[in-house]
Design an enzyme around this catalytic site. Sequence first.
Site, PDB file in Angstrom:
ATOM      1  N   CYS A 115       0.804  -1.224   0.000  1.00 61.47           N
ATOM      2  CA  CYS A 115       0.000   0.000   0.000  1.00 61.47           C
ATOM      3  C   CYS A 115       0.839   1.279   0.000  1.00 61.47           C
ATOM      4  CB  CYS A 115      -0.947   0.006   1.200  1.00 61.47           C
ATOM      5  SG  CYS A 115      -2.113  -1.382   1.204  1.00 61.47           S
ATOM      6  N   HIS A 251      -3.234   7.370   2.270  1.00 58.90           N
ATOM      7  CA  HIS A 251      -3.647   6.075   1.747  1.00 58.90           C
ATOM      8  C   HIS A 251      -5.035   5.766   2.291  1.00 58.90           C
ATOM      9  CE1 HIS A 251      -4.012   1.909   0.935  1.00 58.90           C
ATOM     10  NE2 HIS A 251      -3.716   1.508   2.157  1.00 58.90           N
ATOM     11  N   ASN A 281     -10.101   0.005  -0.120  1.00 61.01           N
ATOM     12  CA  ASN A 281      -8.641   0.069  -0.084  1.00 61.01           C
ATOM     13  C   ASN A 281      -8.106  -0.484  -1.401  1.00 61.01           C
ATOM     14  OD1 ASN A 281      -5.890  -0.248   0.338  1.00 61.01           O
ATOM     15  ND2 ASN A 281      -6.092  -1.187   2.351  1.00 61.01           N
TER      16      ASN A 281
END
Length: 324
Positions: A115, A251, A281
Amino acid sequence: MIGIHSVVRGVGSYLPQKVLTNADLAEMVDTSDEWIVQRTGIKERHVAAEGEFTSALGLKAAQAALADAGLVADDIDLIILATSTPDQTFPATAVTIQSELGITRGAAFDLQAVCSGFVFAIATADAHLRTGAFKRALVIGAETFSRILDWNDRGTCVLFGDGAGAIVLEGVPADEAKGRGVLTSHLRSDGRHRSKLFVDGGPSSTGTVGHLRMEGREVFKHAVGMITDVIVDAFAATGESAETIDWFVPHQANRRIIDASAQKLGIAPEKVVTTVQSHGNTSAASIPLALDVARKDGRIKPGDLVLLEAMGGGFTWGSALLRW
């Protein structure tokens, strides 16, 4: 020698057409819209169609970024793709995008920091552009996490989505950049935590792709502290602060993590860009997707000070501060 700044010339994104809502997931696993929203803030996510690969998503985001920059593919001599879900073990998915764009010069490679990948990719592209070895870079985050999810695991399958985002960075002499560009970046890793968020397969270990596994509470426990660590470093390196930044683009992992991080840093809620509710996500794609949304709706404007941060499996984490 006149220094070079890596200036953002354009931004673009792409989301698959299929939308998977919380109601859809409630028919697949023991969960509910209320349970998902309360714990994550996510309401829906996009899922790639059968035969729609990470390279296809990344290509469309790259084309959108080039169009936004007013450039053509031949203007690019560096492609860095942040992804944890490549089309194949090798070659790098970046070279597939390079080929589809018709680019036959320069370099293209994948970068894997889960990520945190897009922040790591920005830092890497910035380092290359500052040497003068390359002139313009496509920095792409693209993921098809739906391919590595265990759809019977309600703790993980509700969190992730597919998508891609990209920016064009151009190396510009400092006197022409007039303060714009990547101001600083700070990257960290700590492999002691690798078992808290990982995929239980791989070419060398099992010969299989595997599925994503996560210790959710452990990840949450470490996330806020790690995120604020690299942001404090960014502020120290530039003399900026929570008060002077215009936008915080984190993020998009979990709304609670985003809110807790902003609160701990003293960043006003109205400065925080959130898209987790509609994208889920999307790992390395989440920051450029959010950047594109905020740029297109008029929030991010030329001259704005934009703070990026991410944390991912490894653990990896990082920040980047740039003047738009």
